[in-house]
Design a protein around this motif. Structure first.
Motif, PDB file in Angstrom:
ATOM      1  N   LEU A  18      -0.669  -0.445  33.148  1.00 49.94           N
ATOM      2  CA  LEU A  18      -1.350  -1.387  32.260  1.00 49.94           C
ATOM      3  C   LEU A  18      -2.656  -0.791  31.753  1.00 49.94           C
ATOM      4  CD1 LEU A  18      -2.054  -4.180  31.021  1.00 49.94           C
ATOM      5  CD2 LEU A  18      -2.940  -4.825  33.266  1.00 49.94           C
ATOM      6  N   PHE A  19      -3.506  -0.304  32.666  1.00 49.05           N
ATOM      7  CA  PHE A  19      -4.813   0.217  32.276  1.00 49.05           C
ATOM      8  C   PHE A  19      -4.685   1.534  31.519  1.00 49.05           C
ATOM      9  CE2 PHE A  19      -5.980  -2.403  36.042  1.00 49.05           C
ATOM     10  CZ  PHE A  19      -6.788  -3.315  35.376  1.00 49.05           C
ATOM     11  N   GLU A  20      -3.714   2.361  31.877  1.00 45.53           N
ATOM     12  CA  GLU A  20      -3.503   3.609  31.145  1.00 45.53           C
ATOM     13  C   GLU A  20      -3.074   3.320  29.709  1.00 45.53           C
ATOM     14  OE1 GLU A  20      -2.065   6.666  34.713  1.00 45.53           O
ATOM     15  OE2 GLU A  20      -0.596   5.448  33.627  1.00 45.53           O
ATOM     16  N   SER A  21      -2.208   2.358  29.526  1.00 46.67           N
ATOM     17  CA  SER A  21      -1.729   2.014  28.182  1.00 46.67           C
ATOM     18  C   SER A  21      -2.867   1.489  27.323  1.00 46.67           C
ATOM     19  CB  SER A  21      -0.605   0.990  28.270  1.00 46.67           C
ATOM     20  OG  SER A  21       0.510   1.502  28.970  1.00 46.67           O
ATOM     21  N   ALA A  22      -3.702   0.623  27.891  1.00 43.14           N
ATOM     22  CA  ALA A  22      -4.838   0.085  27.147  1.00 43.14           C
ATOM     23  C   ALA A  22      -5.812   1.201  26.763  1.00 43.14           C
ATOM     24  CB  ALA A  22      -5.553  -0.979  27.979  1.00 43.14           C
ATOM     25  N   LEU A  23      -5.981   2.174  27.643  1.00 43.90           N
ATOM     26  CA  LEU A  23      -6.917   3.269  27.388  1.00 43.90           C
ATOM     27  C   LEU A  23      -6.490   4.123  26.205  1.00 43.90           C
ATOM     28  CD1 LEU A  23      -9.287   5.140  28.158  1.00 43.90           C
ATOM     29  CD2 LEU A  23      -7.739   6.260  29.781  1.00 43.90           C
ATOM     30  N   ILE A  24      -5.206   4.478  26.116  1.00 45.56           N
ATOM     31  CA  ILE A  24      -4.760   5.408  25.076  1.00 45.56           C
ATOM     32  C   ILE A  24      -4.363   4.712  23.786  1.00 45.56           C
ATOM     33  CG2 ILE A  24      -3.973   7.045  26.823  1.00 45.56           C
ATOM     34  CD1 ILE A  24      -1.118   6.197  26.223  1.00 45.56           C
ATOM     35  N   GLY A  25      -4.445   3.386  23.763  1.00 44.26           N
ATOM     36  CA  GLY A  25      -4.100   2.658  22.547  1.00 44.26           C
ATOM     37  C   GLY A  25      -2.637   2.309  22.426  1.00 44.26           C
ATOM     38  N   ALA A  26      -1.872   2.449  23.510  1.00 45.44           N
ATOM     39  CA  ALA A  26      -0.468   2.039  23.503  1.00 45.44           C
ATOM     40  C   ALA A  26      -0.374   0.522  23.676  1.00 45.44           C
ATOM     41  CB  ALA A  26       0.290   2.752  24.621  1.00 45.44           C
ATOM     42  N   ASP A  27       0.770  -0.031  23.359  1.00 43.53           N
ATOM     43  CA  ASP A  27       0.979  -1.473  23.478  1.00 43.53           C
ATOM     44  C   ASP A  27       1.089  -1.864  24.953  1.00 43.53           C
ATOM     45  OD1 ASP A  27       1.563  -4.132  23.102  1.00 43.53           O
ATOM     46  OD2 ASP A  27       3.631  -3.784  22.437  1.00 43.53           O
ATOM     47  N   PHE A  28       0.119  -2.621  25.444  1.00 39.94           N
ATOM     48  CA  PHE A  28       0.154  -3.039  26.845  1.00 39.94           C
ATOM     49  C   PHE A  28       0.541  -4.504  27.013  1.00 39.94           C
ATOM     50  CE2 PHE A  28      -4.134  -3.696  25.261  1.00 39.94           C
ATOM     51  CZ  PHE A  28      -4.459  -4.958  25.717  1.00 39.94           C
TER      52      PHE A  28
END
Length: 291
Positions: free
Chosen positions: A216-226
């Motif tokens: 969840l946090f990795e996706s939010a960091l790189i701009g992926a859909d979380f």
């Protein structure tokens, strides 16, 4: 004070001249009182030692080859940017073009010299381009190795450098850049005339129970859909969630899969690690709280 020592290069940690043991990307922990002014060295074969005095001043303003991460009453000391011990220049690759010359060489660090007439520019490059080749892509220049690539403008200015795989390099540059995260995200990017024209983030695998919060946090960091990780109530607040989390730069694991550390920059070379707890029900995140 509890201190974790880590090193970009595998080496030996010395405290006041006494070898404490090997140090690398897995931390070595000890107790140090900053008032004692302990002299610390990290020595890696083939590189000059990274040395510093562990003091109260050091904890506020570390030297250029040190990054500090403050976490739960402790500090992690990360030694990086090692210089080669051999100060002589080693020529690695050189290409001449109609209007300029590019030379890749090692002298302490990997560098690229861009020469045009009587003018030249030095561009520092990451070590993974040491075995790189030089070619022209449109009006830009590409340095490519098996591990990564760098794109420079026609005037010799660095546009981007990343670990990854070049997939096209005739008239435009296209590459796949792995994030190295828990779900195997990659960015498929394209540059034309020195500007990024597209970038799509692709997820290669789904998270499991142990990596759900991390993903969840990795996706939010790189701009992926979380949003697929969130329950319906939180999906409506996805924008507010990003604002709540703030501008963190990386994600670290903890001993519990529902607890994740986010790394926030405090000032140059100093970071704070803040921990968040995630509640999951029926395969969705229902609550995120900071400790």
């Amino acid at each position: 004070m509890r201190v974790y020592f880590l090193s970009e290069k595998s080496g030996v940690l010395f405290l006041n001249g006494i070898a404490l043991g090997r140090v690398d990307l897995f931390e070595r922990v000890c107790e140090i009182d900053p008032k004692d002014g302990i002299f610390c060295e990290v020595k890696a074969a083939g590189y000059t030692a990274v040395s510093f005095l562990f003091s109260e001043e050091f904890l506020l303003d570390p030297p250029p080859q040190i990054k500090l991460y403050y976490t739960e009453g402790a500090v992690a000391v990360y030694a990086c940017d090692f210089l080669r011990a051999d100060p002589s220049m080693k020529l690695l690759a050189q290409e001449r073009f109609s209007d300029c010359r590019l030379t890749l060489f090692f002298q302490g660090k990997l560098q690229l010299e861009y020469s045009r007439g009587a003018n030249f520019t030095l561009v520092p490059l990451p070590d993974y381009l040491e075995n790189g080749t030089i070619c022209r892509v449109g009006q830009e220049f590409l340095i490519e190795s098996e591990e990564g690539f760098a794109l420079l403008s026609g005037e010799g200015k660095l546009i981007t450098a990343a670990r990854g795989r070049v997939t096209e390099k005739e008239y435009a540059l296209a590459a796949e850049i792995p994030f190295g995260d828990s779900t195997g995200h990659i960015a498929r990017c394209r540059w034309e005339n020195g500007a990024m024209t597209s970038c799509a983030i692709v997820t290669r695998r789904d998270p499991n129970e142990a990596t759900f919060a991390l993903a969840l946090f990795e996706s939010a960091l790189i701009g992926a859909d979380f949003t697929p990780y969130l329950c319906d109530a939180l999906q409506e607040k996805a924008g507010a969630l990003k604002e709540f989390l703030g501008n963190y730069t990386s994600v670290v694991l903890s001993d519990a899969p529902s607890r994740v550390g986010l790394v926030y920059p405090r000032k140059e070379r100093i970071f704070d690690v803040r921990y968040f707890n995630v509640t999951v029900a029926d395969g969705k995140v229902t609550n995120i709280s900071e400790e």
